[in-house]
Design a protein around this motif. Structure first.
Motif, mmCIF file in Angstrom:
data_model
loop_
_atom_site.group_PDB
_atom_site.id
_atom_site.type_symbol
_atom_site.label_atom_id
_atom_site.label_comp_id
_atom_site.label_asym_id
_atom_site.label_seq_id
_atom_site.Cartn_x
_atom_site.Cartn_y
_atom_site.Cartn_z
ATOM 1 N N TYR A 178 -0.494 5.951 -8.715
ATOM 2 C CA TYR A 178 -1.666 5.530 -7.993
ATOM 3 C C TYR A 178 -3.000 5.794 -8.560
ATOM 4 O O TYR A 178 -3.081 6.973 -9.200
ATOM 5 C CB TYR A 178 -1.745 6.086 -6.365
ATOM 6 N N TYR A 187 -2.461 9.613 -0.063
ATOM 7 C CA TYR A 187 -3.058 10.028 1.018
ATOM 8 C C TYR A 187 -2.387 11.408 1.514
ATOM 9 O O TYR A 187 -3.074 12.308 2.088
ATOM 10 C CB TYR A 187 -3.429 8.998 2.251
ATOM 11 N N ASN A 247 0.662 -1.132 0.273
ATOM 12 C CA ASN A 247 0.076 -0.166 -0.015
ATOM 13 C C ASN A 247 0.806 1.110 0.059
ATOM 14 O O ASN A 247 0.316 2.295 0.338
ATOM 15 C CB ASN A 247 -0.899 -0.024 0.983
ATOM 16 N N LEU A 266 -7.135 5.023 -9.319
ATOM 17 C CA LEU A 266 -8.175 4.307 -8.980
ATOM 18 C C LEU A 266 -9.139 4.150 -10.189
ATOM 19 O O LEU A 266 -9.312 4.725 -11.128
ATOM 20 C CB LEU A 266 -9.481 5.373 -8.179
ATOM 21 N N ARG A 293 2.003 3.350 -2.460
ATOM 22 C CA ARG A 293 1.538 4.267 -3.363
ATOM 23 C C ARG A 293 0.121 4.858 -2.897
ATOM 24 O O ARG A 293 0.241 6.105 -2.956
ATOM 25 C CB ARG A 293 1.539 3.812 -4.910
ATOM 26 N N LYS A 294 -0.744 4.029 -2.323
ATOM 27 C CA LYS A 294 -1.954 4.728 -1.647
ATOM 28 C C LYS A 294 -1.807 5.503 -0.407
ATOM 29 O O LYS A 294 -1.991 6.580 -0.321
ATOM 30 C CB LYS A 294 -2.589 3.525 -1.359
ATOM 31 N N ASN A 295 -0.804 5.052 0.326
ATOM 32 C CA ASN A 295 -0.347 5.918 1.291
ATOM 33 C C ASN A 295 0.389 7.115 1.121
ATOM 34 O O ASN A 295 0.043 8.213 1.722
ATOM 35 C CB ASN A 295 0.600 5.118 2.347
#
Length: 135
Positions: A127, A95, A88, A129, A90-92
């Protein structure tokens, strides 16, 4: 038995970046020097960026505040040493980027320094979606 002291690698990293900030940019990100005023840099470390979920806090490792040329705004460098195999990641980072942008309302330039013992491996720097009907 000999007791070994642990080395504060993170602290040493901060000292190096703070002392050689402009040289770091010249070497690794020379394109950024075109739009920054070379002068005073304000550093802040270990900033907690909270979210709506109290269990999910993001802690920045080091922020360098640099003024844009000819503008009354600032450019914040988000610098974090990171092991590339952290799940996670790239997601972190996404954020943390969003929280910094919301807090400072200024452009954020994320810089990630991978620190690992294995050979260099190009990491994806995106990142995304995705939805099946959103192409």
């Amino acid at each position: 038995m000999i007791k070994h002291e642990s080395i504060d690698h993170n602290g040493l990293f901060h000292e190096l970046i703070e002392k050689f900030f402009w040289e770091f940019l010249e070497l690794f990100l020379p394109q950024t020097l075109k739009y920054m005023e070379r002068g005073a840099v304000t550093f802040s470390a270990q900033e907690v960026l909270s979210s709506t979920n109290p269990e999910k806090k993001h802690i920045t490792d080091l922020l360098a505040q640099v003024q844009f040329q000819g503008q009354h705004s600032y450019f914040l460098f988000h610098i974090e040493p990171q092991l590339p195999d952290q799940s996670n990641f790239r997601k972190n980072l996404f954020y943390g980027f969003g929280r910094l942008y919301e807090k400072y309302d200024a452009p954020i330039y994320p810089i990630v320094i991978f620190s690992n013992e294995s050979p260099y491996k190009k990491e994806e720097n995106l990142y995304r979606l995705q939805f099946p009907d959103f192409q």
